[in-house]
Each structure stands twice: as C-alpha cells, then as structure tokens.
Design a protein around this motif. Structure first.
Motif, PDB file in Angstrom:
ATOM      1  N   SER A  69       0.828  -1.208   0.000  1.00  0.00           N
ATOM      2  CA  SER A  69       0.000   0.000   0.000  1.00  0.00           C
ATOM      3  C   SER A  69       0.861   1.256   0.000  1.00  0.00           C
ATOM      4  O   SER A  69       0.517   2.252  -0.654  1.00  0.00           O
ATOM      5  CB  SER A  69      -0.939  -0.012   1.214  1.00  0.00           C
ATOM      6  OG  SER A  69      -1.748  -1.171   1.173  1.00  0.00           O
ATOM      7  N   VAL A  73       0.726   4.338  -2.701  1.00  0.00           N
ATOM      8  CA  VAL A  73       0.566   5.771  -2.438  1.00  0.00           C
ATOM      9  C   VAL A  73       1.654   6.549  -3.177  1.00  0.00           C
ATOM     10  O   VAL A  73       1.389   7.549  -3.845  1.00  0.00           O
ATOM     11  CB  VAL A  73       0.631   6.068  -0.926  1.00  0.00           C
ATOM     12  CG1 VAL A  73       0.678   7.578  -0.668  1.00  0.00           C
ATOM     13  CG2 VAL A  73      -0.557   5.455  -0.197  1.00  0.00           C
ATOM     14  N   TYR A  77       0.959   9.197  -6.233  1.00  0.00           N
ATOM     15  CA  TYR A  77       1.422  10.568  -5.993  1.00  0.00           C
ATOM     16  C   TYR A  77       2.362  11.012  -7.114  1.00  0.00           C
ATOM     17  O   TYR A  77       2.212  12.087  -7.695  1.00  0.00           O
ATOM     18  CB  TYR A  77       2.127  10.642  -4.637  1.00  0.00           C
ATOM     19  CG  TYR A  77       2.581  12.041  -4.264  1.00  0.00           C
ATOM     20  CD1 TYR A  77       1.695  12.942  -3.673  1.00  0.00           C
ATOM     21  CD2 TYR A  77       3.881  12.463  -4.503  1.00  0.00           C
ATOM     22  CE1 TYR A  77       2.097  14.227  -3.335  1.00  0.00           C
ATOM     23  CE2 TYR A  77       4.290  13.754  -4.173  1.00  0.00           C
ATOM     24  CZ  TYR A  77       3.401  14.624  -3.589  1.00  0.00           C
ATOM     25  OH  TYR A  77       3.797  15.894  -3.266  1.00  0.00           O
ATOM     26  N   ASN A 102      -3.825  13.712  -1.041  1.00  0.00           N
ATOM     27  CA  ASN A 102      -5.173  13.280  -0.696  1.00  0.00           C
ATOM     28  C   ASN A 102      -5.681  12.237  -1.691  1.00  0.00           C
ATOM     29  O   ASN A 102      -6.245  11.203  -1.304  1.00  0.00           O
ATOM     30  CB  ASN A 102      -6.107  14.497  -0.673  1.00  0.00           C
ATOM     31  CG  ASN A 102      -7.515  14.146  -0.257  1.00  0.00           C
ATOM     32  OD1 ASN A 102      -8.295  13.644  -1.053  1.00  0.00           O
ATOM     33  ND2 ASN A 102      -7.835  14.372   1.014  1.00  0.00           N
ATOM     34  N   VAL A 105      -3.759   8.768  -1.400  1.00  0.00           N
ATOM     35  CA  VAL A 105      -4.244   8.030  -0.232  1.00  0.00           C
ATOM     36  C   VAL A 105      -5.658   7.506  -0.494  1.00  0.00           C
ATOM     37  O   VAL A 105      -6.005   6.364  -0.180  1.00  0.00           O
ATOM     38  CB  VAL A 105      -4.224   8.942   1.009  1.00  0.00           C
ATOM     39  CG1 VAL A 105      -5.039   8.338   2.138  1.00  0.00           C
ATOM     40  CG2 VAL A 105      -2.792   9.192   1.452  1.00  0.00           C
ATOM     41  N   THR A 109      -6.577   3.494  -0.391  1.00  0.00           N
ATOM     42  CA  THR A 109      -7.376   2.997   0.735  1.00  0.00           C
ATOM     43  C   THR A 109      -8.762   2.528   0.305  1.00  0.00           C
ATOM     44  O   THR A 109      -9.617   2.301   1.159  1.00  0.00           O
ATOM     45  CB  THR A 109      -7.546   4.092   1.804  1.00  0.00           C
ATOM     46  OG1 THR A 109      -8.115   5.246   1.177  1.00  0.00           O
ATOM     47  CG2 THR A 109      -6.213   4.472   2.425  1.00  0.00           C
ATOM     48  N   GLY A 486      -7.232  13.006   4.419  1.00  0.00           N
ATOM     49  CA  GLY A 486      -6.204  12.041   4.021  1.00  0.00           C
ATOM     50  C   GLY A 486      -5.779  11.175   5.195  1.00  0.00           C
ATOM     51  O   GLY A 486      -5.677   9.948   5.083  1.00  0.00           O
ATOM     52  N   LEU A 490      -6.325   7.074   5.745  1.00  0.00           N
ATOM     53  CA  LEU A 490      -5.204   6.159   6.031  1.00  0.00           C
ATOM     54  C   LEU A 490      -5.455   5.361   7.304  1.00  0.00           C
ATOM     55  O   LEU A 490      -5.373   4.121   7.314  1.00  0.00           O
ATOM     56  CB  LEU A 490      -3.907   6.958   6.199  1.00  0.00           C
ATOM     57  CG  LEU A 490      -3.083   7.276   4.966  1.00  0.00           C
ATOM     58  CD1 LEU A 490      -1.862   8.093   5.357  1.00  0.00           C
ATOM     59  CD2 LEU A 490      -2.655   5.987   4.246  1.00  0.00           C
TER      60      LEU A 490
END
Lengths: 557, 202
Positions: A69, A73, A77, A102, A105, A109, A486, A490
């Motif tokens: 994970s 991210v 990003y 934001n 994430v 998720t 965010g 998480l």
C-alpha cells in the motif's frame, strides 16, 4: 409511483444476488484454498521473488499489506506530480502537492474520495495507470485481509495465515480482472463510452458550442463498482450519462457493487465448514440493507423540506431516467458498501433522506460492506455480539470454537473504536479550532447552517469508512480538509487491518474448542437478531448526539 | 524483531508487483477494452454522436441548452431541465447544484422557475412538474418527464406551424423506458426530440 414500480428494481437486484452469491462465494473459497497455482501465477511469483508455498505470520502478512500500500501511495502521488509529461494527459498540469497526497491516499485505501473535479484535473494516464490500478489492487488487498481473517478461524494451533502475495495475485487474476472485463463489455454495450478522444467541440442544434468529453470510461467504471471503489471518471460520477447511460446500467452497477460483498459470507461459511454460519452473517447484512433502503426511499418519496415542497418532488440533484427509486437504491448500495459512487447528489436529499447514507457508513459499512472489509467488519461485530451475549447469560464467549478472551476482545474493541474516533475528532476539530472553523465556514461549506455541519460530518464519515461519497457541495480541496481527510482515510483503512490481522493471529494460535451444551449457537434467528441489534446500538450510541445537531435538527425542527 | 528484514524484502516485492500490475491492469486492460469497443461497438464507445446533414450536433445521451446566448428559452424548441454544469449543459464540467433542501437560494430558484415556465408555456403554475424546476445530478440530463414534454407541445407546434398531433407523435417516438418494462422512469429525450424537429426543416 405504483408499488410495483417502486419495488421491481430491488426485486431484480435481490433475484440476481440470490442466484449468484452461492456459486460466486464457493468460487472464491476455492480460489483461496486451491493448492495449485496457474502457470501465469507461477511466472509472476518468479518475477516477484515469492515462494507461493511459504506461509506468513500475521505480522509478516501485515507488513506485506503495508509495504504494497505504501508503494501504491508513492506511485499514484508520483504519477499525478509528473502528469504534464505523461501521454494522454489532455494538456493538464501537475496536480498540486496537497491534492495529490489526498488523491493518492484516497485510491490506495479503496476510498475514492475526490477533492478534485476530474474533467479539469486528471488526464487518461493518471486515471488508468494510477487510479484504475488502485481500483483493482485496493479491492484485492481488502479481499486478501478478509480471507486471512477467515483462515484464523479455520487454523488450529497455527502460527500462519497464508501468503499475502498469493492471495493478492489470486484475488486479481481469478476474481477481479475476469469480473471487470465482463462488466466493462456489458457496460460498453449499454452505452458507457470507451475511447481516447479527449474533449471535442460540437455545434449544437441551436448553433451554440458544446464541449463533449471522451475517455476510457467503461474499463474504469467496471472495476469502480465491482471493487467497491467509487471514484468517478467525471465529476458527476455515475449520474453522468457517459458513466451510467440508462436505468438498467444503473441497476447493473448496483448489482456489481453488491456482488462480491454479499457472496463473501458464503465464502466464509464454506471455508470454516459451517455454511449456516455464513448464512447467518448474510442474513444480518440483508436485514440492515432492506431496513435502510426502505427508510431512505420513504423519506425521499415523502419529500419534506422547503425546496422539495416548492418543487413538488425531490428531483434536485436527481436524473430523470433514474427517478427517486432508482436514486435511493443506488445511494443505499453505495453507502452500505465502501463504494461511494453516486447517481444522485446526496447533498440535495431531504434532511432525513440525506441522513440515511450517513448512518449507513456509520454502521461501519457492514451490510454488506466493501470488498473484504465488509466481511471482516461484520465478523468483528459477531465477535463482540458473542462476547456480550456470553456475559449476559454467564457462558464462555466462543465463536466458531475460538475463545473470546481478554486479548481478543481488546482487539475487537479497538477495531470498533477506530472509525468513530476519526469521524468525531475530525468533525470536532474542524469547528472547534477558530482558524479551521473560519476556513470551513468561509471556503468549504456550501449550504450554511445545520446543513453545513452535515456536509463536514458526512466528509469525515465518508473518509474514515473509506466510502468516498460526499455531500458534494463541500469544497474539500483546502489544506485542512485535504490533510485531515487524508489522515482519516489512512488510519480508517489500515488501523482496522492491523487489529483484524492481529486477531486472526490470536485465533489461529488457539486450538479449536468443540461445541458443548454450554456453547451459545451463532447461526439461529435469535443470534442474527442480536447481531443486528448490536450493530445498530453501537452506532446509535456513538453518533446520535452529532446527528441530532445536523440532519435530525434540520429535518425535525 | 526478525521481521524487519522481511519487511525490507517485501518492499522490494511490492515495487516489482506494482510495476507488473500497472502494466497489466493500468495499460493492457483499458487498451484491450478500448480496442474491443472501437471495433465491435464504435457508436457506443464514442458516446452515440448525433448528426444533422452529416455534421455532428451532439450526443444522444448528453443534454443540451435550447436557449439564446443570454440564456433565454427559444420557443421553437423543447426545453431541457435546469442545469448546474457550467453555464448550463457544459460537457467539460458535469455537476449538480448540491444545494440543500432548506437552502434559500434553491427555494427562490424553484419559485422563479415555476413562474417563468408557466408564463413561457401559458399554463397554470401548479401544472409545472418537478423536473422542470430542478437541476439534475449531472447537469447533463438529456431527459425530461412526459408531463413536461406534454406541457411544451402546444407552444412548439404553434411556433413551428405544425399540428399538435404531429408534435405529440414525435414526443411519443422519443419517449424511452422504463427499461425492461419496469426499471427507471418513463422519460423523453429532449436532444433526440429536437433533432427530429430540426430534420423536419431540412
């Protein structure tokens, strides 16, 4: 609106799910218990350097989840920050840091909260290679964790829960990818677009100019709903005619959202060798779903409130082709799973109608919940229910032969407490800290007054539950909300996974206690009723005060 | 803790996994679906473009404004619902209004629209249906209710010098749903209906 027209869409959904949940549930059980690997999987394991026969402790399984994970991210990003250099980016610039954090994430998720408006923010490269990939893999991670949790019940005096990389691979190649291909082709036939045309300009019938968007939408739409992700290719999400052209594609999307989550109880029952236990979980999910759907549909058909009364019906923020019933069915499915896609704008619902999607998420998204997360969420509630009823009648709390001791109930309690803590503290901070409140009041809230509190409460509820839907009048692309939401996403995703896997480890280490005359049954009508009761009471006690300040006050005063 | 080495090793596995999966799921999968769509169902995949005299004039499933440059309704055309997408039916910025049920701006807008539609059509304000008074979720809703279409028939027929029965027949032809007889609402596609009117002129 005849009664038949009101209930036929629901009957269609129930009929299809009834038909598929057993074969799909059993297929998933086989998928995750089969000793053999496919040839393509063996090739992949070689590339990854994974020995598929090696099993992991709960800690090792967890670090696989977290490592994968974290890389996700970072990848999403990076793709956003380098968008200007990527192909098919439609001339769009790099996404700013706060928004890129934001969004990265959000998709890792399984939330798909969107602080941005896709049409003016993201090109096809980021949508497909960043967000689309996470739509698949975040759902696969959820599924893997749920399966590892179930293995905790099955194992006897064992230190391991399976192999994360094997579960991830099988979830993707044997469940999600075939399902998404099939769904994408059907949606395509239904009119969901799939091209690389970018924006085109046409001259309309009256001689005016109109911009029409393009995009690889059907491929993204399919996994968006099948993986309970929910992030729209367009700002209007599944209300956009290019994402959801007709009433039947809308009902199909509802079925796709519910298909895996409503089949997983069967997978659970099959894996633990007691299908009645799976059916009991399914029954509790189904009861909550029907109650919630009925409530929101009645609220919207009732149409109370000043603006709905003035218009004669709550059609603000609803599409003509779906109508009220097609909208409330979608709203219920999207918030009782972790999807968050919308085919109507919840912000414009009646006060009480708009409260129901919020309550659906506050229940912890367990009826049936997201892919994987719904099953482990409901099983945690089952553990708590067994503990409470065991205390009430003075019997040893056990679930499926596993004793619920101090460590087990602590982990289950921590799971239950995580989400409300995030929701309430995020909402409270937004209003209690003067500088934040000035920003929230001045920039973020669209509808002032009680409804404004609901917009902020909805946002934190959605983020902490990894849902992603919104009272979308809220402007969330601000430093505070991008950061706070965010963090909520998480912690709302990964803290519960820590507790679930730790609990699975604790169960796996136990020997199985044979059921005796002193064991409380967990597969009877009575136990299902208790489970539904505990789910509702835990939520009601936690959230009634804040609901009274927002939607209840707006709807009842 | 022995798992720290395992964590580092799993990080390497994670990077390799994401690279492979990005190629398969993020590039291969969408391109394969695009290829199938463009070959097997090109009209659907491209958003069902509508043409008049060989020129594309829009999409069959994306609504349009039938107003002048100042936003005043044009009486020769069936009118769409109010729209919150940009200045109205902006396909580059789909959006609902997101105004809440007690929002005074929404209440005022609904009352203004009721008066304006009633005056424009020459009907009793109470007979204007809800879809004519409210902005859709997407701002691109191509449909209106049969009631709202019916309300507009006399005005359009008079403006175009057509018999009301002929216009009603066109409304009937462009009425869709419910799907499979019971899913969704019966709806009139305004873009296709107005295209049919435009074709009468050519």
């Amino acid at each position: 609106m005849t009664l038949a027209a009101a209930i036929f869409p629901l009957l269609t959904v129930v009929a299809v799910l009834t038909a598929i949940h057993r074969p799909l549930g059993d297929y998933m059980a086989r998928t995750f218990t089969a000793p053999k690997d496919l040839r393509v999987e063996r090739g992949l394991y070689q590339v990854l350097g994974v020995d598929p026969a090696s099993h992991q402790s709960w800690r090792s399984y967890l670090s696989g989840v977290l490592a994968f994970s974290a890389v996700g991210v970072f990848s999403v990003y990076l793709l956003q920050r380098t968008q200007a250099f990527l192909p098919y980016s439609l001339g769009l610039p790099a996404v700013p840091e706060g928004l890129a954090f934001n969004t990265a994430v959000s998709f890792v998720t399984n939330t798909n909260w969107q602080s941005y408006s896709p049409e003016v923010t993201l090109g096809y490269a980021v949508q497909a290679a960043g967000l689309g990939v996470q739509n698949f893999v975040s759902a696969a991670v959820g599924l893997a964790v749920a399966i590892a949790f179930v293995r905790g019940f099955v194992a006897r005096r064992s230190g391991t829960l399976g192999n994360f990389w094997v579960d991830l691979t099988r979830a993707l190649l044997r469940v999600l990818l075939p399902g998404a291909v099939l769904a994408a082709l059907v949606l395509l036939a239904g009119g969901v677009i799939q091209n690389l045309n970018g924006f085109t300009s046409v001259t309309t019938l009256t001689g005016a100019a109109q911009t029409l968007p393009g995009g690889p939408v059907a491929s993204q739409e399919a996994i968006k709903v099948l993986g309970t992700n929910g992030g729209g290719f367009f700002n209007a999400n599944s209300a956009h005619p290019f994402e959801n052209p007709s009433p039947w594609t809308s009902v199909l999307q509802v079925i796709l959202m519910l298909a895996i989550p409503f089949s997983l109880p069967r997978t659970f029952g099959t894996m633990v060798g007691q299908r009645r236990q799976g059916f009991a979980i399914l029954a509790a999910m189904g009861v909550i779903f029907l109650l919630s759907l009925t409530a929101v549909t009645l609220a919207e058909l009732g149409g109370s409130g000043t603006a709905p009364q003035a218009a004669g019906a709550v059609m603000e923020g609803k599409e003509q082709r779906f109508g009220i019933v097609g909208s409330t069915l979608y709203a219920t499915a999207t918030t009782l799973t972790s999807t968050g896609a919308v085919n109507s704008m919840h912000d414009s619902y009646t006060a009480l109608g708009g409260m129901l999607p919020m309550i659906n998420m506050m229940l912890g998204e367990v009826a049936p919940g997201g892919v994987g997360s719904g099953l482990y969420g409901m099983l945690i509630l089952a553990v708590v229910t067994v503990f409470i009823s065991g205390l009430l009648v003075g019997r040893t709390p056990e679930y499926l032969g596993k004793k619920i001791g101090a460590r087990e109930i602590k982990l289950a309690s921590l799971y239950i407490l995580t989400m409300p803590t995030l929701v309430l503290s995020g909402t409270a901070l937004s209003f209690a800290v003067p500088a934040l409140r000035a920003d929230i009041d001045g920039t973020s809230i669209l509808n002032a007054g009680l409804h404004g509190l609901s917009e902020v409460l909805y946002a934190f509820t959605s983020a902490a539950n990894n849902n992603g839907s919104a009272f979308a009048g809220l402007t969330a692309n601000t430093p505070w909300l991008n950061t706070a939401l965010g963090v909520a996403m998480l912690l709302g995703r990964f803290l519960p996974m820590v507790f679930v896997l730790a609990l699975a480890g604790a169960f796996a280490a136990q020997d199985g206690a044979p059921a005796t005359a002193g064991t409380l049954p967990t597969d009877r009508v009575q136990s299902v009723t208790l489970l539904v009761g505990v789910t509702v009471v835990v939520t009601a006690l936690t959230f009634f005060p804040v609901l009274a300040l927002g939607p209840l006050a707006e709807g009842l005063l | 803790m022995a798992s720290s080495r395992s964590t580092v090793r799993q990080l390497g596995t994670a990077v390799r996994a994401l690279v492979v999966l990005t190629l398969v799921l993020g590039v291969g999968y969408p391109l394969a679906i695009t290829g199938i769509g463009q070959v097997a169902l090109p009209d659907r995949a491209d958003g069902q473009p509508l043409t008049l005299d060989g020129v594309t004039v829009g999409s069959a499933i994306i609504g349009q404004s039938f107003t002048d440059a100042d936003g005043a309704a044009l009486s020769a055309w069936f009118q769409s619902r109010p729209s919150a997408a940009g200045d109205g039916y902006d396909g580059g910025g789909s959006s609902g209004s997101n105004l809440g049920p007690e929002n005074p701006d929404l209440v005022a807008a609904v009352e203004e629209r009721r008066a304006a539609v009633a005056a424009f059509e020459g009907v009793d304000p109470a007979s204007v249906p809800a879809d004519a008074l409210t902005a859709s979720a997407s701002g691109l809703d191509p449909h209106i209710s049969p009631e709202y279409a019916q309300l507009q028939v006399p005005r359009v027929a008079a403006e175009r010098g057509l018999a009301e029965s002929d216009v009603e027949a066109l409304v009937e032809e462009n009425t869709q749903g419910p799907d499979l007889g019971f899913l969704g609402e019966e709806s009139v596609n305004v873009v296709e209906l107005n295209l049919a009117l435009a074709r009468l002129d050519t």
